[in-house]
Design a protein around this motif. Structure first.
Motif, mmCIF file in Angstrom:
data_model
loop_
_atom_site.group_PDB
_atom_site.id
_atom_site.type_symbol
_atom_site.label_atom_id
_atom_site.label_comp_id
_atom_site.label_asym_id
_atom_site.label_seq_id
_atom_site.Cartn_x
_atom_site.Cartn_y
_atom_site.Cartn_z
ATOM 1 N N GLY A 252 1.081 17.784 -29.030
ATOM 2 C CA GLY A 252 1.058 16.458 -28.429
ATOM 3 C C GLY A 252 1.910 16.300 -27.190
ATOM 4 O O GLY A 252 2.010 15.191 -26.655
ATOM 5 N N CYS A 253 2.539 17.390 -26.715
ATOM 6 C CA CYS A 253 3.476 17.272 -25.598
ATOM 7 C C CYS A 253 3.123 18.281 -24.505
ATOM 8 O O CYS A 253 2.783 19.436 -24.793
ATOM 9 C CB CYS A 253 4.902 17.503 -26.088
ATOM 10 S SG CYS A 253 6.171 17.179 -24.828
ATOM 11 N N VAL A 254 3.242 17.858 -23.260
ATOM 12 C CA VAL A 254 2.972 18.758 -22.136
ATOM 13 C C VAL A 254 4.208 19.549 -21.737
ATOM 14 O O VAL A 254 4.146 20.399 -20.855
ATOM 15 C CB VAL A 254 2.450 17.966 -20.915
ATOM 16 C CG1 VAL A 254 1.165 17.225 -21.264
ATOM 17 C CG2 VAL A 254 3.506 16.979 -20.397
ATOM 18 N N HIS A 255 5.344 19.261 -22.387
ATOM 19 C CA HIS A 255 6.599 19.910 -22.035
ATOM 20 C C HIS A 255 6.962 21.006 -23.040
ATOM 21 O O HIS A 255 6.526 20.978 -24.184
ATOM 22 C CB HIS A 255 7.726 18.877 -21.969
ATOM 23 C CG HIS A 255 7.477 17.791 -20.970
ATOM 24 N ND1 HIS A 255 7.000 16.558 -21.335
ATOM 25 C CD2 HIS A 255 7.626 17.770 -19.629
ATOM 26 C CE1 HIS A 255 6.865 15.805 -20.258
ATOM 27 N NE2 HIS A 255 7.233 16.513 -19.208
ATOM 28 N N ALA B 77 13.342 10.565 -25.076
ATOM 29 C CA ALA B 77 11.978 10.142 -25.386
ATOM 30 C C ALA B 77 11.396 9.337 -24.231
ATOM 31 O O ALA B 77 10.210 9.472 -23.900
ATOM 32 C CB ALA B 77 11.961 9.318 -26.676
ATOM 33 N N GLY B 78 12.230 8.518 -23.603
ATOM 34 C CA GLY B 78 11.761 7.702 -22.493
ATOM 35 C C GLY B 78 11.297 8.499 -21.295
ATOM 36 O O GLY B 78 10.485 8.019 -20.502
ATOM 37 N N THR B 79 11.789 9.733 -21.164
ATOM 38 C CA THR B 79 11.399 10.547 -20.008
ATOM 39 C C THR B 79 10.002 11.141 -20.131
ATOM 40 O O THR B 79 9.439 11.592 -19.133
ATOM 41 C CB THR B 79 12.405 11.695 -19.779
ATOM 42 O OG1 THR B 79 12.372 12.591 -20.899
ATOM 43 C CG2 THR B 79 13.815 11.168 -19.596
ATOM 44 N N HIS B 80 9.429 11.156 -21.358
ATOM 45 C CA HIS B 80 8.078 11.711 -21.474
ATOM 46 C C HIS B 80 7.154 10.910 -22.388
ATOM 47 O O HIS B 80 6.102 11.395 -22.791
ATOM 48 C CB HIS B 80 8.131 13.185 -21.889
ATOM 49 C CG HIS B 80 8.671 13.496 -23.249
ATOM 50 N ND1 HIS B 80 8.072 14.415 -24.087
ATOM 51 C CD2 HIS B 80 9.752 13.045 -23.924
ATOM 52 C CE1 HIS B 80 8.763 14.522 -25.211
ATOM 53 N NE2 HIS B 80 9.786 13.703 -25.135
ATOM 54 N N ARG B 81 7.551 9.682 -22.659
ATOM 55 C CA ARG B 81 6.694 8.844 -23.508
ATOM 56 C C ARG B 81 5.347 8.561 -22.843
ATOM 57 O O ARG B 81 4.314 8.454 -23.528
ATOM 58 C CB ARG B 81 7.412 7.522 -23.813
ATOM 59 C CG ARG B 81 6.711 6.678 -24.869
ATOM 60 C CD ARG B 81 7.494 5.400 -25.148
ATOM 61 N NE ARG B 81 8.850 5.677 -25.565
ATOM 62 C CZ ARG B 81 9.205 6.033 -26.796
ATOM 63 N NH1 ARG B 81 8.269 6.190 -27.725
ATOM 64 N NH2 ARG B 81 10.468 6.257 -27.088
ATOM 65 N N SER B 82 5.327 8.441 -21.517
ATOM 66 C CA SER B 82 4.090 8.086 -20.820
ATOM 67 C C SER B 82 3.114 9.253 -20.721
ATOM 68 O O SER B 82 1.926 9.055 -20.442
ATOM 69 C CB SER B 82 4.404 7.567 -19.416
ATOM 70 O OG SER B 82 5.017 8.584 -18.637
ATOM 71 N N THR B 83 3.571 10.458 -20.939
ATOM 72 C CA THR B 83 2.711 11.636 -20.791
ATOM 73 C C THR B 83 2.412 12.342 -22.108
ATOM 74 O O THR B 83 1.519 13.195 -22.154
ATOM 75 C CB THR B 83 3.364 12.670 -19.847
ATOM 76 O OG1 THR B 83 4.651 13.046 -20.370
ATOM 77 C CG2 THR B 83 3.542 12.089 -18.451
ATOM 78 N N CYS B 84 3.155 12.016 -23.151
ATOM 79 C CA CYS B 84 3.064 12.805 -24.389
ATOM 80 C C CYS B 84 2.933 11.912 -25.618
ATOM 81 O O CYS B 84 3.351 10.744 -25.607
ATOM 82 C CB CYS B 84 4.313 13.683 -24.536
ATOM 83 S SG CYS B 84 4.647 14.732 -23.090
ATOM 84 N N ASP B 85 2.397 12.471 -26.682
ATOM 85 C CA ASP B 85 2.276 11.773 -27.964
ATOM 86 C C ASP B 85 3.521 12.064 -28.791
ATOM 87 O O ASP B 85 3.593 13.070 -29.501
ATOM 88 C CB ASP B 85 1.016 12.249 -28.693
ATOM 89 C CG ASP B 85 0.874 11.620 -30.076
ATOM 90 O OD1 ASP B 85 1.618 10.656 -30.376
ATOM 91 O OD2 ASP B 85 0.027 12.110 -30.857
ATOM 92 N N LEU B 86 4.488 11.172 -28.709
ATOM 93 C CA LEU B 86 5.756 11.401 -29.393
ATOM 94 C C LEU B 86 5.678 11.154 -30.895
ATOM 95 O O LEU B 86 6.625 11.465 -31.619
ATOM 96 C CB LEU B 86 6.849 10.522 -28.774
ATOM 97 C CG LEU B 86 7.070 10.695 -27.269
ATOM 98 C CD1 LEU B 86 8.310 9.941 -26.819
ATOM 99 C CD2 LEU B 86 7.170 12.170 -26.891
ATOM 100 N N SER B 87 4.547 10.640 -31.359
ATOM 101 C CA SER B 87 4.370 10.461 -32.809
ATOM 102 C C SER B 87 3.853 11.727 -33.481
ATOM 103 O O SER B 87 3.810 11.804 -34.713
ATOM 104 C CB SER B 87 3.392 9.313 -33.078
ATOM 105 O OG SER B 87 2.079 9.644 -32.631
#
Length: 283
Positions: A52-55, A92-102
């Motif tokens: 779920g994450c691009v990082h 979390a705020g640094t990649h919430r817009s690009t990734c599914d943090l759930s």
């Protein structure tokens, strides 16, 4: 003038030369006064597949670790629990817009955090990294999060089955047993009744193991990821022996000793090598 700690020794090494080191460590000694802080993270390598994450995991640990260090130095008014919660929220705020943090496999890490001044040493531990406190009288206190050792069935049974496999066990059978055990553990990560790591939920901070010790009662701190504590966990070493090795020969020697033992095992459980980090701060 900064007069303490009097000695800092730090070693971090990736488990494989072609894979990024997902551990993070730092020690800060603010120029404006006495005291300092130690940050150590062990990034959790996810199973292959979508997380779920691009990082990358090392991207995550670098940002979480940096936030923990900065807040520990600049916000003496905050407890370590509050600092961990704020650092998790900030990261979390640094990649919430690009990734599914759930996503259950979103980047995450174990945490060791320590902060000291002339009066006291505070500590926080989350998941399976270790902080070894050496008291002034020579007593050693390993600070650990006990949850991984008390996971419910079937984890203990699967762990015992893997450890009981004889050395001549066919590779396919060994890999299947390890995979079944790992999947059972993963199902309990950041779940009720399981264990917890720092990912995207600031509420995890309240589950950390914390404490405070008068500064005069401590001689040193040694923080280690589980790649370094294999010296004790897998190879029969003791905490007293670990500290003696670090004090007399350095953290690099501890990591190398673990590597030598790993190479000597013909059929290891799980990963032959893991990222290994050890940080020693002597007051």
């Amino acid at each position: 003038m900064q007069t303490e700690p009097v000695h800092i020794d730090l070693t971090t090494e990736p488990g494989a030369p072609d894979h990024p080191n997902e551990d993070y460590c730092s020690v800060a000694l603010p120029a404006h006064g006495h005291g300092g802080c130690l940050v150590l993270l062990d990034g959790v390598t996810p199973p292959e597949g979508d997380d779920g994450c691009v990082h990358s995991v090392d991207w995550f640990t670098a940002r979480l670790g940096g936030a923990l260090g900065e807040l520990s130095v600049s916000r003496r008014d905050m407890t370590l629990e509050e600092i961990l919660a704020e650092a998790v929220a900030r990261t979390a705020g640094t990649h919430r817009s690009t990734c599914d943090l759930s996503h259950p496999r979103t980047p995450q890490a174990t945490v060791v955090l320590a902060r000291w001044d002339e009066e006291a040493v505070e500590h926080l531990v989350l998941s399976d990294s270790t902080l070894l406190l050496e008291r002034a009288d020579g007593t050693l206190v390993p600070v650990q999060d006990p949850r991984l050792d008390t996971l419910p069935s079937p984890v203990p049974e699967l762990r015992a089955a893997v450890r009981a496999l004889p050395g001549h066990t066919p590779a396919a059978r060994r890999e299947a047993a390890v995979r079944e055990y790992v999947e059972a553990v993963e199902a309990l990560r950041n779940a009720e009744g399981g264990f917890h790591t720092a990912a995207a939920d600031p509420a995890v901070a309240r589950l950390a193991v914390t404490g405070r010790t008068p500064r005069a009662e401590l001689r040193s701190l040694t923080a280690m990821t589980d790649g370094a504590t294999r010296w004790v966990d897998r190879f029969g070493g003791t905490w007293a022996g670990t500290l003696d090795l670090v004090r007399t020969q350095g953290t690099a020697h501890l990591v190398q000793a673990v590597r030598d033992l790993e190479h000597a095992v013909p059929s290891p459980r799980g990963k032959r090598h893991d990222d290994a980090t050890a940080v020693h701060v002597a007051f």
